[in-house]
Design an enzyme around this catalytic site. Structure first.
Site, PDB file in Angstrom:
ATOM      1  N   GLY A  47      42.896  53.140  37.528  1.00 38.87           N
ATOM      2  CA  GLY A  47      41.727  53.364  36.674  1.00 38.87           C
ATOM      3  C   GLY A  47      40.411  53.544  37.413  1.00 38.87           C
ATOM      4  O   GLY A  47      39.527  54.259  36.942  1.00 38.87           O
ATOM      5  N   ASP A 103      37.714  49.668  36.690  1.00 36.88           N
ATOM      6  CA  ASP A 103      37.149  50.568  35.689  1.00 36.88           C
ATOM      7  C   ASP A 103      36.530  49.810  34.525  1.00 36.88           C
ATOM      8  O   ASP A 103      35.449  50.142  34.062  1.00 36.88           O
ATOM      9  CB  ASP A 103      38.229  51.544  35.174  1.00 36.88           C
ATOM     10  CG  ASP A 103      39.536  50.853  34.767  1.00 36.88           C
ATOM     11  OD1 ASP A 103      39.609  49.603  34.824  1.00 36.88           O
ATOM     12  OD2 ASP A 103      40.482  51.571  34.405  1.00 36.88           O
ATOM     13  N   ASP A 106      38.057  43.957  30.165  1.00 38.33           N
ATOM     14  CA  ASP A 106      38.453  43.850  28.748  1.00 38.33           C
ATOM     15  C   ASP A 106      38.815  42.392  28.473  1.00 38.33           C
ATOM     16  O   ASP A 106      37.935  41.580  28.197  1.00 38.33           O
ATOM     17  CB  ASP A 106      39.619  44.817  28.512  1.00 38.33           C
ATOM     18  CG  ASP A 106      40.089  44.839  27.075  1.00 38.33           C
ATOM     19  OD1 ASP A 106      39.434  44.253  26.214  1.00 38.33           O
ATOM     20  OD2 ASP A 106      41.133  45.467  26.802  1.00 38.33           O
ATOM     21  N   VAL A 158      38.874  53.441  25.199  1.00 45.19           N
ATOM     22  CA  VAL A 158      38.189  54.607  25.768  1.00 45.19           C
ATOM     23  C   VAL A 158      39.038  55.259  26.854  1.00 45.19           C
ATOM     24  O   VAL A 158      39.870  54.617  27.480  1.00 45.19           O
ATOM     25  CB  VAL A 158      36.808  54.225  26.342  1.00 45.19           C
ATOM     26  CG1 VAL A 158      35.859  53.794  25.240  1.00 45.19           C
ATOM     27  CG2 VAL A 158      36.928  53.126  27.396  1.00 45.19           C
ATOM     28  N   ASP A 164      42.863  55.879  31.225  1.00 44.80           N
ATOM     29  CA  ASP A 164      43.939  56.679  30.650  1.00 44.80           C
ATOM     30  C   ASP A 164      44.431  56.144  29.312  1.00 44.80           C
ATOM     31  O   ASP A 164      44.214  54.991  28.963  1.00 44.80           O
ATOM     32  CB  ASP A 164      45.140  56.683  31.599  1.00 44.80           C
ATOM     33  CG  ASP A 164      45.880  55.344  31.586  1.00 44.80           C
ATOM     34  OD1 ASP A 164      45.242  54.323  31.887  1.00 44.80           O
ATOM     35  OD2 ASP A 164      47.075  55.314  31.231  1.00 44.80           O
ATOM     36  N   ARG A 170      42.724  60.908  32.303  1.00 42.46           N
ATOM     37  CA  ARG A 170      41.936  60.324  33.392  1.00 42.46           C
ATOM     38  C   ARG A 170      40.921  61.320  33.939  1.00 42.46           C
ATOM     39  O   ARG A 170      39.866  60.935  34.433  1.00 42.46           O
ATOM     40  CB  ARG A 170      42.845  59.887  34.547  1.00 42.46           C
ATOM     41  CG  ARG A 170      43.745  58.711  34.239  1.00 42.46           C
ATOM     42  CD  ARG A 170      44.305  58.139  35.543  1.00 42.46           C
ATOM     43  NE  ARG A 170      45.484  57.317  35.333  1.00 42.46           N
ATOM     44  CZ  ARG A 170      45.470  56.006  35.029  1.00 42.46           C
ATOM     45  NH1 ARG A 170      44.325  55.386  34.896  1.00 42.46           N
ATOM     46  NH2 ARG A 170      46.589  55.337  34.872  1.00 42.46           N
TER      47      ARG A 170
HETATM   48  P1  IMP Z   1      41.904  43.382  31.205  1.00 39.21           P
HETATM   49  O1  IMP Z   1      42.891  42.850  32.217  1.00 39.21           O
HETATM   50  O2  IMP Z   1      42.300  43.086  29.800  1.00 39.21           O
HETATM   51  O3  IMP Z   1      40.469  43.024  31.504  1.00 39.21           O
HETATM   52  O4  IMP Z   1      42.052  44.951  31.231  1.00 39.21           O
HETATM   53  C1  IMP Z   1      41.652  45.651  32.301  1.00 39.21           C
HETATM   54  C2  IMP Z   1      42.543  46.855  32.539  1.00 39.21           C
HETATM   55  O5  IMP Z   1      43.136  47.368  31.347  1.00 39.21           O
HETATM   56  C3  IMP Z   1      41.669  47.944  33.074  1.00 39.21           C
HETATM   57  O6  IMP Z   1      41.714  47.941  34.474  1.00 39.21           O
HETATM   58  C4  IMP Z   1      42.254  49.199  32.467  1.00 39.21           C
HETATM   59  O7  IMP Z   1      43.212  49.747  33.327  1.00 39.21           O
HETATM   60  C5  IMP Z   1      42.942  48.762  31.216  1.00 39.21           C
HETATM   61  N1  IMP Z   1      42.083  49.015  30.032  1.00 39.21           N
HETATM   62  C6  IMP Z   1      41.383  48.102  29.317  1.00 39.21           C
HETATM   63  N2  IMP Z   1      40.702  48.675  28.307  1.00 39.21           N
HETATM   64  C7  IMP Z   1      40.983  49.991  28.377  1.00 39.21           C
HETATM   65  C8  IMP Z   1      40.553  51.141  27.600  1.00 39.21           C
HETATM   66  O8  IMP Z   1      39.761  51.059  26.636  1.00 39.21           O
HETATM   67  N3  IMP Z   1      41.054  52.340  27.985  1.00 39.21           N
HETATM   68  C9  IMP Z   1      41.926  52.492  29.036  1.00 39.21           C
HETATM   69  N4  IMP Z   1      42.318  51.444  29.803  1.00 39.21           N
HETATM   70  C10 IMP Z   1      41.867  50.205  29.466  1.00 39.21           C
HETATM   71 MG    MG Z   2      43.128  49.505  35.491  1.00 37.23          MG
END
Ligand code: IMP
Ligand code: MG
Length: 186
Positions: A47, A103, A106, A158, A164, A170
């Site tokens: 990402g 990227d 979340d 997004v 992606d 991407r």
């Molecule tokens: P987290 O571990 O939940 O913080 O998510 C982080 C990872 O999930 C990021 O590095 C992204 O690869 C993927 N991700 C989270 N939200 C999105 C989104 O809205 N679109 C695409 N990839 C996402």
């Molecule tokens: Mg990622």
């Protein structure tokens, strides 16, 4: 591909401008570690591919780039499935300052997981730089002290500029939401 987009949230010019600002702030912060030969830049693949590529070109410092691969949204998922398939961290991180580039922030699971691994590997300092931060990440408890954030966005899924859906989109130069039918598959 363009027909699948619902709305552009952040256009390419705004991204470029913000990346330059982040670079300037990071240079001031990281120059001492780089001067001491201790800086490692670690993009989280895939990402942060474009974000990291653009950001490091605003860092006129001496460092090695050691990417790490992690996946938490396999296939057509729009909710985190937990961190999966993390590669081994590279060797030789003991005592280093690590700039982790991702990227999007979340649920925070990916960054948490990597910070734990880096701490176990004996790093001296972890600095996190993410391009996007969702609303949810601002309300959950987060142990990360040293972080740089490009843009705060709503809790929407997004794509673009490296992000992606099922491996696609991407290469969109802007950050956008997808039409509901695309995500639901109907
Ligand atoms: P987290 O571990 O939940 O913080 O998510 C982080 C990872 O999930 C990021 O590095 C992204 O690869 C993927 N991700 C989270 N939200 C999105 C989104 O809205 N679109 C695409 N990839 C996402
Ligand atoms: Mg990622």
């Amino acid at each position: 591909m363009q027909g699948d987009i619902d709305r552009i949230l952040i256009d390419r010019d705004s991204i470029a401008e913000r990346v330059e600002q982040l670079g300037a702030a990071l240079v001031a912060d990281l120059a001492p570690a780089a001067d001491a030969g201790n800086l490692v830049v670690m993009p989280v693949m895939t990402g942060s591919l474009f974000f990291a590529a653009d950001l490091v070109r605003h860092l006129p410092l001496s460092f090695r780039i050691l990417p790490v691969t992690v996946q938490s949204y396999p296939g057509r998922q729009v909710k985190s499935q937990g961190v999966q398939g993390a590669d081994e961290l590279p060797e030789g991180l003991d005592g280093r300052t690590v700039l982790l580039i991702d990227d999007i922030f979340d649920s925070g699971g990916t960054i948490d997981y990597l910070i734990q691994g880096l701490n176990n590997a004996g790093v001296a300092r972890v600095v996190v730089c993410v391009l996007l931060r969702k609303e949810i990440a601002r309300v959950i408890e987060c142990p990360i002290e040293e972080r740089y954030v490009g843009f705060d966005i709503p809790d929407a899924f997004v794509v673009g500029y490296g992000l992606d859906f099922d491996g696609l989109y991407r290469n969109l130069p802007d950050i956008a939401t997808l039409r509901e039918e695309i995500i639901s598959g109907h």
